[in-house]
Design an enzyme around this catalytic site. Structure first.
Site, PDB file in Angstrom:
ATOM      1  N   ASP A  60       0.859  -1.178   0.000  1.00 36.95           N
ATOM      2  CA  ASP A  60       0.000   0.000   0.000  1.00 36.95           C
ATOM      3  C   ASP A  60       0.900   1.235   0.000  1.00 36.95           C
ATOM      4  O   ASP A  60       2.124   1.132  -0.173  1.00 36.95           O
ATOM      5  CB  ASP A  60      -1.016  -0.045   1.157  1.00 36.95           C
ATOM      6  CG  ASP A  60      -0.376   0.168   2.537  1.00 36.95           C
ATOM      7  OD1 ASP A  60       0.862   0.317   2.626  1.00 36.95           O
ATOM      8  OD2 ASP A  60      -1.129   0.172   3.527  1.00 36.95           O
ATOM      9  N   HIS A  61       0.315   2.407   0.210  1.00 35.83           N
ATOM     10  CA  HIS A  61       1.085   3.658   0.141  1.00 35.83           C
ATOM     11  C   HIS A  61       2.185   3.743   1.194  1.00 35.83           C
ATOM     12  O   HIS A  61       3.166   4.435   0.997  1.00 35.83           O
ATOM     13  CB  HIS A  61       0.138   4.861   0.270  1.00 35.83           C
ATOM     14  CG  HIS A  61      -0.762   4.776   1.466  1.00 35.83           C
ATOM     15  ND1 HIS A  61      -1.867   3.950   1.502  1.00 35.83           N
ATOM     16  CD2 HIS A  61      -0.706   5.378   2.683  1.00 35.83           C
ATOM     17  CE1 HIS A  61      -2.455   4.057   2.679  1.00 35.83           C
ATOM     18  NE2 HIS A  61      -1.766   4.910   3.421  1.00 35.83           N
ATOM     19  N   CYS A 118       2.789  -3.528   4.031  1.00 30.57           N
ATOM     20  CA  CYS A 118       1.916  -2.402   4.391  1.00 30.57           C
ATOM     21  C   CYS A 118       2.479  -1.832   5.690  1.00 30.57           C
ATOM     22  O   CYS A 118       3.620  -2.128   6.037  1.00 30.57           O
ATOM     23  CB  CYS A 118       0.438  -2.799   4.467  1.00 30.57           C
ATOM     24  SG  CYS A 118      -0.048  -3.842   5.852  1.00 30.57           S
ATOM     25  N   THR A 150       1.856  -2.389   8.865  1.00 28.19           N
ATOM     26  CA  THR A 150       2.170  -3.457   9.827  1.00 28.19           C
ATOM     27  C   THR A 150       2.467  -4.790   9.158  1.00 28.19           C
ATOM     28  O   THR A 150       2.970  -5.705   9.821  1.00 28.19           O
ATOM     29  CB  THR A 150       0.967  -3.692  10.759  1.00 28.19           C
ATOM     30  OG1 THR A 150      -0.164  -4.025   9.924  1.00 28.19           O
ATOM     31  CG2 THR A 150       0.642  -2.463  11.590  1.00 28.19           C
ATOM     32  N   GLY A 199      -2.716  -6.063   7.540  1.00 27.82           N
ATOM     33  CA  GLY A 199      -3.909  -5.898   6.688  1.00 27.82           C
ATOM     34  C   GLY A 199      -3.723  -6.511   5.310  1.00 27.82           C
ATOM     35  O   GLY A 199      -4.611  -7.217   4.799  1.00 27.82           O
ATOM     36  N   HIS A 202       7.906 -24.999   7.927  1.00 29.50           N
ATOM     37  CA  HIS A 202       6.802 -25.722   8.558  1.00 29.50           C
ATOM     38  C   HIS A 202       5.435 -25.434   7.943  1.00 29.50           C
ATOM     39  O   HIS A 202       4.580 -26.309   7.905  1.00 29.50           O
ATOM     40  CB  HIS A 202       6.735 -25.382  10.055  1.00 29.50           C
ATOM     41  CG  HIS A 202       7.872 -25.975  10.841  1.00 29.50           C
ATOM     42  ND1 HIS A 202       7.935 -25.921  12.215  1.00 29.50           N
ATOM     43  CD2 HIS A 202       8.998 -26.625  10.444  1.00 29.50           C
ATOM     44  CE1 HIS A 202       9.049 -26.525  12.637  1.00 29.50           C
ATOM     45  NE2 HIS A 202       9.711 -26.946  11.574  1.00 29.50           N
ATOM     46  N   ARG A 250       6.271   0.000   8.964  1.00 30.76           N
ATOM     47  CA  ARG A 250       6.314   0.830  10.177  1.00 30.76           C
ATOM     48  C   ARG A 250       6.794   0.025  11.386  1.00 30.76           C
ATOM     49  O   ARG A 250       6.826   0.528  12.509  1.00 30.76           O
ATOM     50  CB  ARG A 250       4.910   1.401  10.468  1.00 30.76           C
ATOM     51  CG  ARG A 250       4.476   2.429   9.439  1.00 30.76           C
ATOM     52  CD  ARG A 250       3.029   2.836   9.643  1.00 30.76           C
ATOM     53  NE  ARG A 250       2.671   3.936   8.753  1.00 30.76           N
ATOM     54  CZ  ARG A 250       1.420   4.303   8.479  1.00 30.76           C
ATOM     55  NH1 ARG A 250       0.404   3.650   9.041  1.00 30.76           N
ATOM     56  NH2 ARG A 250       1.179   5.302   7.665  1.00 30.76           N
ATOM     57  N   HIS A 265       4.579 -31.833   8.763  1.00 30.99           N
ATOM     58  CA  HIS A 265       4.099 -30.479   8.444  1.00 30.99           C
ATOM     59  C   HIS A 265       3.172 -30.493   7.235  1.00 30.99           C
ATOM     60  O   HIS A 265       2.245 -29.682   7.143  1.00 30.99           O
ATOM     61  CB  HIS A 265       5.287 -29.548   8.198  1.00 30.99           C
ATOM     62  CG  HIS A 265       6.242 -29.522   9.347  1.00 30.99           C
ATOM     63  ND1 HIS A 265       5.876 -29.046  10.592  1.00 30.99           N
ATOM     64  CD2 HIS A 265       7.523 -29.947   9.464  1.00 30.99           C
ATOM     65  CE1 HIS A 265       6.903 -29.170  11.428  1.00 30.99           C
ATOM     66  NE2 HIS A 265       7.914 -29.720  10.763  1.00 30.99           N
TER      67      HIS A 265
HETATM   68  C1  RB5 Z   1      -2.456   2.326   6.564  1.00 30.81           C
HETATM   69  O1  RB5 Z   1      -2.481   3.501   7.325  1.00 30.81           O
HETATM   70  C2  RB5 Z   1      -2.295   1.144   7.480  1.00 30.81           C
HETATM   71  O2  RB5 Z   1      -3.474   0.898   8.175  1.00 30.81           O
HETATM   72  C3  RB5 Z   1      -1.879  -0.076   6.685  1.00 30.81           C
HETATM   73  O3  RB5 Z   1      -0.680   0.171   6.027  1.00 30.81           O
HETATM   74  C4  RB5 Z   1      -1.641  -1.352   7.455  1.00 30.81           C
HETATM   75  O4  RB5 Z   1      -0.796  -1.163   8.533  1.00 30.81           O
HETATM   76  C5  RB5 Z   1      -2.822  -2.147   7.792  1.00 30.81           C
HETATM   77  O5  RB5 Z   1      -2.743  -3.288   8.290  1.00 30.81           O
END
Ligand code: RB5
Length: 148
Positions: A8-9, A67, A69, A72, A100, A111, A135
């Site tokens: 994503d961005h 993304c 985290t 998502g 596994h 992030r 497995h």
């Molecule tokens: C976008 O702000 C953020 O929610 C996305 O990149 C991600 O971390 C979602 O799981």
């Protein structure tokens, strides 16, 4: 090996870095976007689904997702039949995701981990081999959930 990349961005820069890293190691890399932060925000289900479908169809063998985290975008990819996407923040889990769980997509959080850790995670994922045996039965049990 042909590898599909998606983000994503929040993940554009890290995705680019990981693509360059794997290209240097001889992998063929296919970019499914997002491509340019200037184009605005890209909702993670879109690239998650694209890469999931590319892996599931055999267009690429494995995938790398990024993304904020890593969560998502992996949840979206995991909705595609045949996908086993693993979110990892360190290399031991990434290696075990292959050894596994026979994961076919690795997902990282831009992030959450720095660039060197992200490279180590991706390396651990691709440098490992599925161990099969006990497995294989468990992975098959996961895939059976899709059928029933
Ligand atoms: C976008 O702000 C953020 O929610 C996305 O990149 C991600 O971390 C979602 O799981």
């Amino acid at each position: 090996m042909k590898v599909g990349f998606g983000c994503d961005h929040t993940g554009i820069e890290l995705k680019q870095l990981l693509m360059e890293h794997l290209k240097e190691k001889g992998y063929e890399c296919v970019d499914y976007g997002a491509f340019d932060a200037a184009e605005g925000k890209v909702d993670y289900p879109v690239p998650g689904r694209k890469v999931g479908e590319a892996v599931a169809s055999g267009e690429v063998e494995k995938g790398v997702l990024v993304c904020g985290t890593g969560i998502g975008i992996s949840l979206a990819a995991n909705k595609v039949k045949g996908i086993r996407a693993a979110v990892c923040s360190e290399p031991v889990s990434a290696s075990l995701a292959t050894r596994h769980n026979n994961a076919n997509i690795i997902s990282v959080g831009a992030r959450i981990v720095g660039p060197e850790m992200a490279k180590a995670i991706v390396d651990a994922f691709f440098d490992s081999t599925f161990e099969g045996g006990r497995h294989a039965k468990r992975v098959q049990m996961i895939m059976d959930i899709e059928e029933n």
